[in-house]
Structure formats: C-alpha cells, structure tokens
Scaffold this active site. Structure first.
Site, PDB file in Angstrom:
ATOM      1  N   GLY A   7       4.445 -14.657 -12.072  1.00 30.21           N
ATOM      2  CA  GLY A   7       3.932 -13.970 -10.897  1.00 30.21           C
ATOM      3  C   GLY A   7       3.083 -12.784 -11.316  1.00 30.21           C
ATOM      4  N   ALA A   8       1.950 -13.093 -11.974  1.00 30.87           N
ATOM      5  CA  ALA A   8       1.096 -12.032 -12.518  1.00 30.87           C
ATOM      6  C   ALA A   8       0.113 -11.550 -11.468  1.00 30.87           C
ATOM      7  CB  ALA A   8       0.366 -12.530 -13.767  1.00 30.87           C
ATOM      8  N   ALA A  10      -0.537  -7.998  -8.952  1.00 30.45           N
ATOM      9  CA  ALA A  10      -0.941  -6.644  -9.340  1.00 30.45           C
ATOM     10  C   ALA A  10       0.060  -6.010 -10.301  1.00 30.45           C
ATOM     11  CB  ALA A  10      -1.114  -5.784  -8.093  1.00 30.45           C
ATOM     12  N   ASN A 102      11.565  -6.394  -5.485  1.00 33.44           N
ATOM     13  CA  ASN A 102      12.103  -5.455  -4.517  1.00 33.44           C
ATOM     14  C   ASN A 102      13.331  -6.054  -3.842  1.00 33.44           C
ATOM     15  OD1 ASN A 102      10.223  -3.308  -4.762  1.00 33.44           O
ATOM     16  ND2 ASN A 102       8.743  -4.445  -3.534  1.00 33.44           N
ATOM     17  N   LYS A 204      15.889   2.532  -4.316  1.00 32.29           N
ATOM     18  CA  LYS A 204      14.569   1.997  -3.950  1.00 32.29           C
ATOM     19  C   LYS A 204      14.653   1.265  -2.609  1.00 32.29           C
ATOM     20  CE  LYS A 204      10.246   0.619  -4.523  1.00 32.29           C
ATOM     21  NZ  LYS A 204       9.901  -0.469  -5.455  1.00 32.29           N
ATOM     22  N   ASN A 208      12.712   1.174   1.299  1.00 38.46           N
ATOM     23  CA  ASN A 208      12.006  -0.054   1.669  1.00 38.46           C
ATOM     24  C   ASN A 208      12.535  -0.680   2.954  1.00 38.46           C
ATOM     25  OD1 ASN A 208      10.260  -0.021  -0.500  1.00 38.46           O
ATOM     26  ND2 ASN A 208      11.445  -1.419  -1.759  1.00 38.46           N
ATOM     27  N   ASN A 212       9.132  -0.074   5.255  1.00 40.53           N
ATOM     28  CA  ASN A 212       8.327  -1.289   5.263  1.00 40.53           C
ATOM     29  C   ASN A 212       8.222  -1.914   6.647  1.00 40.53           C
ATOM     30  OD1 ASN A 212       7.363  -2.681   2.440  1.00 40.53           O
ATOM     31  ND2 ASN A 212       8.940  -1.150   2.107  1.00 40.53           N
ATOM     32  N   SER A 273       3.906  -2.356   1.151  1.00 41.06           N
ATOM     33  CA  SER A 273       3.587  -3.738   0.773  1.00 41.06           C
ATOM     34  C   SER A 273       3.740  -4.687   1.963  1.00 41.06           C
ATOM     35  CB  SER A 273       4.498  -4.190  -0.376  1.00 41.06           C
ATOM     36  OG  SER A 273       5.857  -4.112  -0.003  1.00 41.06           O
ATOM     37  N   GLU A 285       8.295  -9.621   3.002  1.00 46.13           N
ATOM     38  CA  GLU A 285       9.598  -9.574   2.323  1.00 46.13           C
ATOM     39  C   GLU A 285      10.664  -9.045   3.280  1.00 46.13           C
ATOM     40  OE1 GLU A 285       9.433  -8.799  -2.340  1.00 46.13           O
ATOM     41  OE2 GLU A 285       8.411  -7.235  -1.237  1.00 46.13           O
TER      42      GLU A 285
END
Length: 346
Positions: A7-8, A10, A102, A204, A208, A212, A273, A285
C-alpha cells in the site's frame, strides 16, 4: 533487510523511500497511475531538504517479490481483509507484519491478558480473516503521526512529522523490533519502542474517532472543529465515551481530553483523511475508527450514545456519497460518444 510496503500511497511511499535511502531492500505494492509512474520514473520524494528520486521495485503482484523480513501494511484499514490472500507469498516463517494503519488493529487482543485475550474484533477483522491467515504472532504495532500527500502520480510530498512509535503486542523488546527500530532511525524517523503500544494506538484513535467523522459531515478543517463550541463539545463527549471503554481494557492516556483537542487544533486548517476520502469519492475508514469502539464498548457493557449517533450519520453520509457517485458515472457512461439511443433506453 527486505521490506515490502503493501500500500505505497502517500504515507507508505514516504516511509519506503526513506527506508530505501537508508539502505534497506525495499519494494512497493501499489496500483493504478501511481504505480505506473513509480515504475517508470521512480518515487519523486519531496521533503524540506528538497526533492530526490528514489528507485525501488514496484509491482501490483506480491508473487514477484518473495518472502520478506518485514511487511509494512500501509493500506487504509478497511482494505486489509481483502488482500490477505494476496499477501501470502510475502510471508516466510519469520516475517513480521508492521500494521501502519489508523484505528484498532486485528491483533489488538493478542497477548492482551485478562478475560478478553484472544478476542477477534469483527468490525476490523470480519470472520477473523487476518487473525487466522496473517497471524497475530507476526504483528508489530506502528502508529502514524506524520502526514504526506500524493501531489501527482509518483510524486510524494512529506507535509509534517517523523514520529512512528512501534511496539510488540507483548511489550517485549524483541530482536525483530530492535532491528526495525535501528533501520527506522537510520531512515530519519523518530521510532520509540513503546512498552504498551495500545496506549499509543488509543491516543491517536481518540482524536480520529471524532475529528474524522465530524469533518466529513461538516466539511470543516481541524482548526474550525476544535474552536467551534458546538463541535468541540461533541468531540469531547465522544472522547469521554471512548475513554470509559479504554479504561476498562487498562489503557493509560498520558494527556487529558482538552489537551488532545488543543493539539489537533494546533495542526491548523487541515482536512482529515476521512474528509479527503469523501471529496475524492473513496470509501471512508469508518469501521476501524468508530464501529470498533462501539463493538469494544459492547464487550464491556459500556453505552456509547453519542458515538452511536455520529456513526449512524457518517455511515449514511458514505452511502449517499457512493450513490451519488454511481449515478454520476452512469450518466457519464450513457452520454459517452458511440452510445446509441437504443442502448441508453435499455
């Protein structure tokens, strides 16, 4: 050290490029125009030091890469169950899986202790697919604090932050986590090993789970959400509900609610995000950030009325967004050159 970043996007490409510059044997799993651009031109990495081109092996097929020492899973968490089978060629007897995602990871209750040890969470790991096929014993936790963005396919800009706390589910300082830390530090990252990585995961997640969805529902940036009295109050209530649950599982928060909210506000006019995904027509997500907290609350009999309300709203927001996108795509297809009137009617 062989490291595959699965999962390359960002943040994954940023991590992988820095690790490659530090001397690791890095490969990327990616897709679409971003993959094609990296295969052709390498990764153009933009940082405060300037721009560098980093050449790593890039593919969409894990079978081309063979067994790895570490697989850094940098996908959106809800995408992971769908690639478990595809990941198998990367996994040898001693391969570690670094969950750079996340939300609550699939392995959360592995070596957790207490009555919930070994519990699988259906909201993040439906049917226990990851637990059974990847194995919780492979897992190393990694919490993402930096931000990066894809400027254009193949071009990744590091926005801020270099901190990636890591930790074993057991809290031990194993040989594999010490080797990973050494390589991450060589790559220029701040990678402290936490005795209980779950505390860091919750810290974190604490932000979120409220910022989010509120941002996706209101289209407001972090500075606005945290300074507006109404949305700040909703955020605070959601966080306190979540803390009541986390407390039952032995989680320690090293900052209080107000400081956590202020810290998010200090980031400034940043789109979360989830808001970015909504604007780009991508799935959000939701389950790893909200549904899982609801599920964990039910495990301990803890009510989550405000989280439940926001969860219902954001799920419906995603449904309406996906429906609108599908309608737009259907109209575009029907109006494309070469489509006959009869075909439209059909």
């Amino acid at each position: 050290m062989k490291i595959c970043v699965y999962g390359a996007g960002a943040i994954g490409a940023y991590m992988g490029a820095q690790l490659a510059l530090a001397g690791a044997d890095v490969s990327f799993i990616a897709r679409g125009p971003h993959l094609a651009a990296m295969q052709k031109n390498g990764v153009r990495l933009q940082t405060e030091e300037g721009e560098r081109v980093v050449n790593v092996r890039c593919t969409s097929d894990p079978r081309e890469l063979g067994e790895q020492d570490y697989v850094i899973v940098a996908l959106k968490a809800h995408s992971v169950p769908g690639v478990v089978d595809a990941m198998q060629p990367l996994l040898g007897a001693n391969t570690a899986i670094v969950t750079a995602i996340n939300g609550i990871p699939y392995w959360y209750f592995y070596r957790h202790g207490g009555v919930f040890a070994g519990t699988m969470l259906d909201s993040v790991d439906p049917g226990g697919t990851q637990w059974k096929r990847l194995g919780p014993e492979r897992a190393i936790g990694c919490v993402l604090y930096p931000a990066a963005e894809i400027v254009e396919p193949g071009v990744v800009r590091h926005v801020y932050g270099k901190k990636f706390p890591i930790g074993e589910p057991s809290g031990e300082k194993t040989e594999r986590i010490l080797a990973l830390q050494e390589m991450m530090v060589a790559a220029g990252f701040d990678a402290p090993i936490r005795d209980d990585i779950r505390d860091e995961i919750w810290l974190k997640l604490w932000g979120n789970l409220c910022f989010n969805p509120i941002s996706a529902l209101t289209h407001a940036t972090l500075d606005v959400i945290t300074s507006d009295s109404g949305t700040r109050a909703v955020s605070r209530t959601m966080m306190l509900e979540a803390k009541s649950i986390a407390d039952r599982f032995g989680v320690h928060f090293r900052v209080d609610v107000e400081r956590r909210i202020d810290g998010a506000g200090a980031v400034g006019a940043h789109k979360t995000s989830m808001l970015q995904d909504l604007e780009c027509g991508r799935p959000m997500e939701i389950d790893p950030l909200l549904t899982v907290v609801q599920e964990m609350g039910r495990l301990v009999g803890q009510a989550t009325p405000i989280i439940d309300t926001v969860l219902a709203l954001i799920k419906l927001r995603e449904q309406t967004a996906q429906h609108a996108l599908a309608q737009t795509e259907a109209r575009t297809a029907s109006q494309s050159p070469g489509v006959t009137q009869g075909a439209r009617a059909a």
